[in-house]
Structures are given as structure tokens and as C-alpha cells.
Motif scaffolding. Sequence first.
Motif, PDB file in Angstrom:
ATOM      1  N   ILE A 177       0.986  -1.148   0.143  1.00 22.00           N
ATOM      2  CA  ILE A 177       0.246  -0.051   0.034  1.00 22.00           C
ATOM      3  C   ILE A 177       0.885   1.523   0.313  1.00 22.00           C
ATOM      4  N   ALA A 178       0.173   2.504  -0.852  1.00 17.54           N
ATOM      5  CA  ALA A 178       1.263   2.957  -0.004  1.00 17.54           C
ATOM      6  C   ALA A 178       1.602   4.166   0.603  1.00 17.54           C
ATOM      7  N   PRO A 179       2.184   5.166   1.398  1.00 16.71           N
ATOM      8  CA  PRO A 179       2.592   5.288   3.032  1.00 16.71           C
ATOM      9  C   PRO A 179       1.591   6.079   3.741  1.00 16.71           C
ATOM     10  N   GLU A 180       0.797   6.484   2.407  1.00 20.59           N
ATOM     11  CA  GLU A 180      -0.033   7.280   3.037  1.00 20.59           C
ATOM     12  C   GLU A 180      -1.565   7.134   3.894  1.00 20.59           C
ATOM     13  N   ARG A 181      -1.398   5.478   3.424  1.00 22.08           N
ATOM     14  CA  ARG A 181      -2.579   4.253   3.976  1.00 22.08           C
ATOM     15  C   ARG A 181      -2.118   3.986   5.564  1.00 22.08           C
ATOM     16  N   LEU A 182      -1.072   4.656   5.905  1.00 25.61           N
ATOM     17  CA  LEU A 182      -0.994   3.843   7.167  1.00 25.61           C
ATOM     18  C   LEU A 182      -0.566   4.984   8.526  1.00 25.61           C
ATOM     19  N   ALA A 183      -2.053   5.902   7.474  1.00 29.57           N
ATOM     20  CA  ALA A 183      -2.418   7.244   8.436  1.00 29.57           C
ATOM     21  C   ALA A 183      -2.990   6.031   9.669  1.00 29.57           C
ATOM     22  N   GLY A 184      -2.558   6.625  11.377  1.00 25.55           N
ATOM     23  CA  GLY A 184      -3.158   6.142  12.014  1.00 25.55           C
ATOM     24  C   GLY A 184      -1.964   5.746  13.035  1.00 25.55           C
ATOM     25  N   LEU A 185      -1.513   5.042  12.996  1.00 27.50           N
ATOM     26  CA  LEU A 185      -0.148   4.031  13.245  1.00 27.50           C
ATOM     27  C   LEU A 185       1.174   4.715  13.712  1.00 27.50           C
ATOM     28  N   ALA A 191       8.291   3.922  11.023  1.00 30.46           N
ATOM     29  CA  ALA A 191       9.250   3.527  10.661  1.00 30.46           C
ATOM     30  C   ALA A 191      10.171   2.604  10.669  1.00 30.46           C
ATOM     31  N   ALA A 192       9.527   1.017  11.002  1.00 33.29           N
ATOM     32  CA  ALA A 192      10.327  -0.023  10.472  1.00 33.29           C
ATOM     33  C   ALA A 192       8.781  -0.400   9.317  1.00 33.29           C
ATOM     34  N   HIS A 193       8.424  -0.089   8.283  1.00 30.60           N
ATOM     35  CA  HIS A 193       8.081  -0.587   7.670  1.00 30.60           C
ATOM     36  C   HIS A 193       8.035   0.973   6.097  1.00 30.60           C
ATOM     37  N   PRO A 194       9.465   1.264   5.493  1.00 28.93           N
ATOM     38  CA  PRO A 194       9.516   2.033   4.849  1.00 28.93           C
ATOM     39  C   PRO A 194       8.756   2.190   3.166  1.00 28.93           C
ATOM     40  N   ALA A 195       8.898   2.953   2.721  1.00 24.36           N
ATOM     41  CA  ALA A 195       8.533   2.679   1.226  1.00 24.36           C
ATOM     42  C   ALA A 195       9.704   1.858   0.531  1.00 24.36           C
ATOM     43  N   ASP A 196       9.377   0.822  -0.381  1.00 29.74           N
ATOM     44  CA  ASP A 196      10.419  -0.076  -1.285  1.00 29.74           C
ATOM     45  C   ASP A 196      10.565   1.179  -2.471  1.00 29.74           C
ATOM     46  N   ASP A 197      11.607   0.457  -3.221  1.00 36.58           N
ATOM     47  CA  ASP A 197      11.926   1.261  -4.639  1.00 36.58           C
ATOM     48  C   ASP A 197      10.827   2.290  -5.209  1.00 36.58           C
ATOM     49  N   ASP A 198       9.670   1.196  -5.622  1.00 33.33           N
ATOM     50  CA  ASP A 198       8.061   1.058  -6.232  1.00 33.33           C
ATOM     51  C   ASP A 198       6.707   2.437  -5.157  1.00 33.33           C
ATOM     52  N   GLY A 199       7.800   3.033  -3.939  1.00 31.19           N
ATOM     53  CA  GLY A 199       7.110   3.021  -3.550  1.00 31.19           C
ATOM     54  C   GLY A 199       5.874   3.525  -2.286  1.00 31.19           C
ATOM     55  N   LEU A 200       6.096   1.743  -2.242  1.00 33.91           N
ATOM     56  CA  LEU A 200       4.714   0.862  -1.768  1.00 33.91           C
ATOM     57  C   LEU A 200       5.470   0.552  -0.567  1.00 33.91           C
ATOM     58  N   VAL A 201       4.447   0.328   1.062  1.00 34.06           N
ATOM     59  CA  VAL A 201       4.940  -0.361   2.108  1.00 34.06           C
ATOM     60  C   VAL A 201       4.711  -1.874   1.843  1.00 34.06           C
ATOM     61  N   THR A 202       4.939  -2.677   2.803  1.00 32.36           N
ATOM     62  CA  THR A 202       4.182  -4.420   2.653  1.00 32.36           C
ATOM     63  C   THR A 202       3.990  -4.200   4.357  1.00 32.36           C
TER      64      THR A 202
END
Length: 646
Positions: A177-185, A191-202
Motif C-alpha cells: 500500500i501507499a505510505p499515506e495509507r498508514l495513517a493512524g499507525l 519507521a519500521a515499514h519504509p516504502a520500497d523502490d516502487d514507493g509502496l509499503v509491505t
Amino acid sequence: MTHDTDAQPRPIDLPGAGDWLAWVAGRCEGELAEARARVEQVKVATGATEVLGAWNSAQTAIANADAVSLWAEVHPDAAVRGRADELSQQVQKYVTELGQDRDLFDVFDRLAASPEAGDLEADAARVLAHTLRDFRRTGVDRDQATRDRLRELSEQGVRLSQDFGRNIREDVRSIRIAPERLAGLPDDYRAAHPADDDGLVTITTDYPDLVPFMTFGADGEARRELALAQNNVAWPANDQVLQDLLAVRRETAGLLGYSSWPDYDTEVKMIGSGQNVADFIERISVTAHERAVAELAVLLERKRVDAPGAEAVETYDSRHYSELVRREQYDVDGQVVRTYFDFERVRQGLLDVTGRLFGLEWTPVAQSEAGTWHEEVATYDVGLDGARIGRIHLDLHPREGKFKHAAQFDLVRGVAGVQLPEGVLVCNFSRGVMEHDEVVTLFHEFGHLVHHVLGGQGEWVRFSGVATEWDFVEAPSQMLEEWAWDADVLATFARDAAGETIPADLVAAMRRADQFGKGLYAAQQMSYAARSYFFHAGEHDDLTAYGDELQRRYSVFPPLEGAHMHCAFGHLDGYSSGYYTYMWSLVIAKDLFSAFDTSDMFAPAVATAYRDKVLAMGGRRDAADLVADFLGRPYSFDAWQAWLVE
């Protein structure tokens, strides 16, 4: 290998950096050889003492060999895990063969009919009675064709069980998912879930990712995606595996003369019959329904603040909106609470609390001495009154190929003068800060470990450790959870990064907030228990559709569309038709806890009585008798019902 009963028992020697593949095979095969030799002694023994003594040694060796299943769940080397699965099949095949050995059965049958049987001391007489019951439950007294088929079914069941667990263990799913979808976390999670080269977080379905995301994640669609991934672990592979496993169990029960697998399964449990399980599920459901519906309305009202016009609270909404209700209506912010639960402090605090409560000493063992299988495993020797009485191993963080839930595994079952009890706690907690419900889970699972060690000091391996009826084993662990909710107890280890102790008024608010959701919890637990029971009570072509039907009948949350949760429901293997156990045990746990003084949680008289009359007894008496001995009366529903409405 011969067991030396004269020497002071020592913990087993694990290979550490050595050849685990050879060690695991050597340990298992050596103990199987020992078991076979001892069984032959049983067949030629001439008196009750010799028969039961040789049988105890055989059973000890079998238990040691059977512990190989641990390595299939935790070892970091896939080759070791695979070999352990193969060896476990060999152990279960031998156990099945023993159960249908008519000559061996005749030895015990003759002993039971002899004058010597009347002179046996209580524990030995219980061993004999349980052994005969176990033999009859394997079909030893059936015709040869039936025994052959039961043997085939047993071996098939072991393979299917292993496949079911392996498919869950090895199928870690994820969403991107996109980093902005981590809202509320929380910040540390982001910090432990950075975006990858595609700009997405796993985000994976492993607990340290899953639990915070489902609790704090503000993006409802992202929560749905992750919930769907979690509930589709091992789909579609486990759908057919489970159908085959259920068929094996149905046929087994029928060949043994039982009307259903639940009737066979409950014969050796406190609850007594399959119908009693169905009645219990209904009783809890009816009792909890009104409260569950009222709590659901509160969640829906809060959801409508974010989603005006929402008509339902989904399963993936439950944790999130329960957290918001507790934060906004009970002034408990889970993100603040978690800052007080640093993992290392919690682990040490748990040892300090249980040491004080039960009079135990926990002495760290260096990895070089313990020979552990992974660098994150912590090992402790267990002492009581200055003597070492066991050893424990704590394997508490997730990794690839490891068991995905939380459980205690036997490494060695204790036998006085022969071998020390050793247990392994296998969990999947965060390495940094913990959610408070993870702290509660850790206390719960550690309760099994304490039970294993304290109950492993007797003469008979048949009753060693957590050897009580299966629907009682959760009760002591559920009771230990109470210490994770006490302000004075938490104050001994719950501190934030600045060293400030968790405030007593925050703990009081946490306890008030915890009252919310009891009805929802009970209802959802009964939907799981219903799957467990009704899947086994009859044949169903579509387990997904039938599971959804049971969800609608017993839970207040609708089924998750597109999910196949039965494939990821690991307890359908180990607990089979008995998932009701968790709520049944909670009823008894609340009754046990009623004997303690909440103003003095470490009062030595009651704690010692509980330790010695319940935990240390292992399986030496029926669970109902252990509870009655401790409480001074039979167990009842009263404490649980009072807890539900408070």
C-alpha cells in the motif's frame, strides 16, 4: 539409550552450532529404540511393579521421541523442519501400532483383573486405568480388518495434520500500500515499514505487522485488504486437506462405535459428550447475546462518525473501533499504553512476577551452554527451594518458516529422578514495544510453561506437566492473565522510555475499558467454537459457506466476503472439535481466581495452595477434583457470569 535413574537429572544437551539434522534424527530414533526395548520388558514382566515400571519407561521414551515435532515448528533450517515432520510420522505410526498390540493390551487387562490391582497406590492405579482406556480407544479389541483400517486412518491423519499446519506456517501473505495509507499507525511502526523502490509499503500477515495495523490503522479499506489476506492464508490448499482430515476423523469415530467424532473426542474431557459441547455453545451465546448487541451498537455509532450512513461493523472494524471507543469514552489511548511495554522489560517483569508468585527462581543460561537453535532464544534454569527443577526456552519473535501463533511445546516431560522437565514458549511478538494485549498473551502462554515445569516433578510420565483434561489446560493460563491487569504488578516493570512507571489511574482506565467488548468477545469465540464442533459433527460439502452460516448464527459480525478463514484456523487441527475449550476454561479460570485477594495478588498462602494443589499435580487427579480441592467446593459458572456483567 538407557535412562540413568541414579544420577541427578540434567537438561538435555542441544547441539547449538553443531549438526542439528543428525542430532534431531539421533534423538528421535534413539528414544524410539529405547521405547521398543522397554515395551518388550512389559510383555515379559511378572508383577505389577515391573509391568508399570517398564511401561512408564517406554512412555517416557515415546514422549521424548514425540518432542521431535517441536523442531518442525521452530527450527530455522528448512531441512531440519522437513526431517522432523518425517520423524514425527514415524513416532505416531509406532504409537498407533502399540495401541493395537493385542499382546500388550492383554498384559494390562490381566493385571487389572488380578489381586495385585487392588493393592496399587492411587497414582499407579490411575496409570493402569488410563492405559486400558487408551487401548480401547484405539480399537485394540476390534477384529483384525478394523484394526488395520484404524491404523491406516491414524497414519493418514498424522500426514494431513502436518500438511494443514505446514500450509499455514509457510504461507505468509501481505499487502502493498501507499505510505499515506498508514495513517493512524504509531511512529515506530511507520519507521519500521519504509516504502520500497516502487514507493509502496509491505504489510504482512505476521502478528507484529497485523495486530497494530488492525488496531490503529485508520484506512478501513486497507484493514479489509489485510484481513482478507490473513483469512485466506493456506487457501485453497487447506480446504481439501481439512475435508480429508474431517473424513478421517468421522470414519475413525464410526469404526470405534461412536456416533460422531465429538463424542469420541469428549469422552476424555471434562465436558463429557458432544451434545454437552453444543449445549455449552448455546448457553454462552444466549448469555452473551444482549451485551454483544449493545456493544455492537456502540461500535456502529462510532464508525458512523467516520463513515456516515454505515450499516454494519465488519470483522476488520472490530479492533479499530473498539480501540477508538476505549480511547474516546474511557480515556485509554493504546498508542500511549504501548510505550510502557518495552519487550525486554516485559520479559524480565514476567519472570519476576511468576517467580514471586510461585516461589520460583529463573537463572539465565548462556547460549553456549544451552545450545539453542536461534540467537533470539533465551534459556533459563528453573529453581525451587534452591534446587533446579527444570529448564525453559523462550522463542518469542517471528521468522520465516516458524510457527505463526503462540503456544507452549514440550521438549522434555519431567519424571522424578529420570529427567528434568523442559518446555519451549513459541510466540511472535514485536522486538520493540508491545501492545498490552500481547503482554496479556505472554502471561497466558507462560502459564502453560509454569504448569509444565511444576507438574513435571512426579513419578509417572502419563501425568507429567500439562496432562489434565484438554478442556482444562487453558484455565491456569487464563487465570495468570489477571496479573497482567493489576496496577501494582504492572508498576514493577511497565515503564516508558524516560523511565516513568505506568500510572495507576491509566491502568484503572485500562481495566474499565477492558470491560467493553466482553459480549463481542464471547459471541465471536462461540462462532469459532461452533465451526470447530459442527465441522466435526456432520459432513458439509462447502466449508466456506457453512462457516459463514455459523458466523451469522453465533457472531454479531457478518462474514468477510471472499474469506476462507477455516483454512488458516490452525486450532481445527490440534483442538479438532474442542475449540469450546477456551471459553470453558475461562469459566473455570474466573472461579479459580475468585479465591485470590485482589488487594494482595501475591498472598503466599493462596498462591502456594494453588501451586501445589493444581499446578504441581499435573494429571494425577481429574481436573474437577483438583479445582474442588483448591476451592473447597465444585466449580461453578457464578464467577464468569458476574465477570460478564460487571
